[in-house]
Design an enzyme around this catalytic site. Structure first.
Site, mmCIF file in Angstrom:
data_model
loop_
_atom_site.group_PDB
_atom_site.id
_atom_site.type_symbol
_atom_site.label_atom_id
_atom_site.label_comp_id
_atom_site.label_asym_id
_atom_site.label_seq_id
_atom_site.Cartn_x
_atom_site.Cartn_y
_atom_site.Cartn_z
ATOM 1 N N LYS A 29 13.356 -6.724 -9.016
ATOM 2 C CA LYS A 29 12.260 -6.880 -9.274
ATOM 3 C C LYS A 29 12.233 -8.389 -9.775
ATOM 4 O O LYS A 29 11.911 -8.471 -11.545
ATOM 5 C CB LYS A 29 10.989 -6.001 -9.540
ATOM 6 C CG LYS A 29 9.260 -6.292 -9.427
ATOM 7 C CD LYS A 29 8.294 -5.232 -10.012
ATOM 8 C CE LYS A 29 7.016 -5.947 -9.378
ATOM 9 N NZ LYS A 29 6.195 -4.519 -10.100
ATOM 10 N N ASP B 3 -0.119 -0.214 0.737
ATOM 11 C CA ASP B 3 1.425 -0.461 1.200
ATOM 12 C C ASP B 3 2.438 -0.240 -1.134
ATOM 13 O O ASP B 3 2.884 0.435 -0.429
ATOM 14 C CB ASP B 3 1.939 -2.483 1.233
ATOM 15 C CG ASP B 3 0.331 -2.735 -0.507
ATOM 16 O OD1 ASP B 3 -0.642 -2.992 0.041
ATOM 17 O OD2 ASP B 3 1.271 -3.334 -1.222
ATOM 18 N N ASN B 4 1.379 0.731 -1.074
ATOM 19 C CA ASN B 4 1.088 1.615 -2.864
ATOM 20 C C ASN B 4 1.501 2.959 -3.183
ATOM 21 O O ASN B 4 1.652 3.394 -4.142
ATOM 22 C CB ASN B 4 0.967 1.046 -4.089
ATOM 23 C CG ASN B 4 1.364 -0.811 -4.332
ATOM 24 O OD1 ASN B 4 2.347 -1.352 -3.793
ATOM 25 N ND2 ASN B 4 -0.124 -1.384 -5.041
#
Length: 489
Positions: A116, A255-256
């Site tokens: 990330k 999306d989480n």
């Protein structure tokens, strides 16, 4: 640019099953090499669990965890997905995260290994693909704290500085986090498939999700509906666990919401001190959509979106698909309520979670809200009489409630001794209190990680009282008024 293969770590066993899906689900994306990689944090216990030997030279580890070198067998990609962000559909994708592969661990499970902050990908839109050192330290700290609290979560293997600056407000040092997760499949992955891809691709994604996370569903007559039910059950338990420790995710966009039901994306998350259901710390949540007390409803909403994305796979007749999906999604409040009652009953040492027990739970929460009592410390005081919550608990209203609770406990088979054993397993003495986290991050960003490492150590054993660590139980002077968290992008 070709990225060299690193030899600093032995034991890599990377698979790439996600890339067996149609190519529309991902894009090739190599990390962008950085100026001066420097390893700052490494999680040896997690490395061992993954089957990795991290005894290599520090320079080699720094190169690997900053993205200047790749693990043996890696095939880096960015994943495509969409999502509803604060209720609005958006095309997304990994804009600053790169999946190296799926490590086949000694426990027989596979884990995504993701960098990330590793640079621009085809999904970066206008972003720089980078992450700040402070934000990556924060994710490392909170995700590891969640793991030790016993809550399903992504984890953090390493943090490496890049030697470059990231242009935020203010300008900050850059870093790369190595994130480990059961997978990064999310509701938004299914939204993307439903909105943009043909039926065969949607079917392939369904089959993949079941094979990877719910193999017990292989061969069922209604796989899409059964997957919806299974994800709902896990999400109901996960959110109840969040509520039990006062955790506020802060950005429960679809999306989480992971298909494996693990907590991930630790941007504007925080822990509640004084009990108040409307607590919200996220700087971008200006309406309180994802406040502490709204998390069950937002989980329900997100699962309704998941059901909508599955409609063509649930039944070929649209009306019948809607009917089946709606009936299933309508079960979520009951599923969640049962999980929440059980979680709260365990925090009070109650054997049952019936009407009488529910009244005890809700009466305590009502008192806590009226008196701005600290959520964690109140439950810990009831567990063993310790902590800074004792003075507030001298009030007559609390003593009256406590008398009712003790009378109820004494009627249980194991009495107070057994109840407190249960409570000690469910009421942490230590959580990542916001002021402690922020102080640790500021000092670490300035070059001194000692406070950060001390906090990380305390949070690695949150249910055990640790002599001399009483300061970690203290809420901030004056409360959390005005405290804000940020997403880091």
């Amino acid at each position: 640019m070709d990225i060299p293969t690193a030899s600093a770590i032995q034991g890599w066993a990377l698979a790439h099953t996600y890339q067996e899906l149609p190519e529309e689900f991902y894009a090739a994306a190599a990390p962008t090499p950085v100026k001066a990689p420097q390893l700052e944090l490494l999680n040896p216990a997690l490395a061992q669990a993954l089957g990795l030997d991290v005894a290599g030279p520090e320079a080699g580890l720094s190169e690997l965890f900053a993205g200047n070198a790749l693990p043996e067998g890696s095939l880096p990609i960015a994943m495509a997905y969409a999502g509803h962000q604060f209720g609005h559909f958006t095309m997304l994708g990994d804009g600053r995260a790169i999946l190296l592969g799926e490590q086949q661990a000694p426990d027989g499970k596979s884990y995504d290994i993701q960098l990330k902050g590793a640079g621009i990908t085809p999904f970066s839109r206008r972003g720089d693909g980078r992450a700040t050192y402070a934000a990556m330290l924060r994710e490392y700290l909170i995700s590891e704290a969640m793991h030790h609290l016993g809550i399903p979560t992504s984890r953090s293997l390493a943090v490496a500085r890049t030697g470059e600056q990231v242009y935020r407000d203010p300008i900050q040092d850059g870093a790369v986090l190595t994130r480990v997760s059961s997978s990064h499949l999310r509701v938004g992955t299914f939204e993307y498939a439903r909105r943009f891809l043909p039926a065969d691709a949607q079917k392939a994604l369904l089959a993949y999700a079941i094979k990877r996370h719910y193999p017990e569903l292989l061969g069922t007559s209604q796989p899409a509906l059964d997957l919806l039910k299974a994800v709902m059950a896990r999400q109901a338990k996960l959110i109840a666990q969040w509520m039990g420790v006062g955790f506020i995710h802060g950005v429960m966009n679809t999306d989480n919401i992971g298909i494996a039901a693990e907590t991930f994306d630790y941007g504007p998350c925080a822990f509640m001190n004084a009990y108040y259901p409307g607590t919200v710390f996220s700087s971008i949540d200006t309406t309180g959509r994802y406040a502490y007390g709204n998390q069950p409803q937002m989980g329900h909403w997100g699962l309704a979106v998941f059901a909508s994305a599955l409609l063509p796979l649930i039944h070929e007749d649209q009306d019948e698909a809607v009917k089946l999906a709606q009936a299933t999604v309508n079960q979520f409040p009951e599923l969640y309520e049962a999980q929440w009652k059980q979680a709260m009953a365990s925090k009070l040492g109650l054997d049952e979670a019936g009407a009488e027990e529910e009244a005890l739970i809700k009466d305590l929460l009502r008192w806590m809200q009226q008196n701005e009592a600290d959520y964690t410390n109140t439950f810990r005081y009831l567990t063993d009489g310790s902590g800074p919550g004792a003075a507030r608990c001298e009030q007559d209203a609390f003593r009256e409630w406590e008398s009712r609770w003790k009378s109820h406990i004494e009627q249980q088979a194991g009495g107070m001794a057994q109840a407190r054993e249960t409570m000690a397993r469910n009421n942490p003495a230590y959580i990542p209190r916001n002021h402690l986290v922020e102080d640790a991050l500021k000092e670490a960003a300035a070059g001194d990680k000692s406070r950060f490492e001390a906090l990380l150590s305390v949070l690695s054993d949150p249910y055990t009282l640790q002599p001399g660590q009483e300061s970690y139980q203290l809420p901030p002077d004056g409360g959390d008024f005005g405290f804000k968290t940020y997403c880091g992008t």
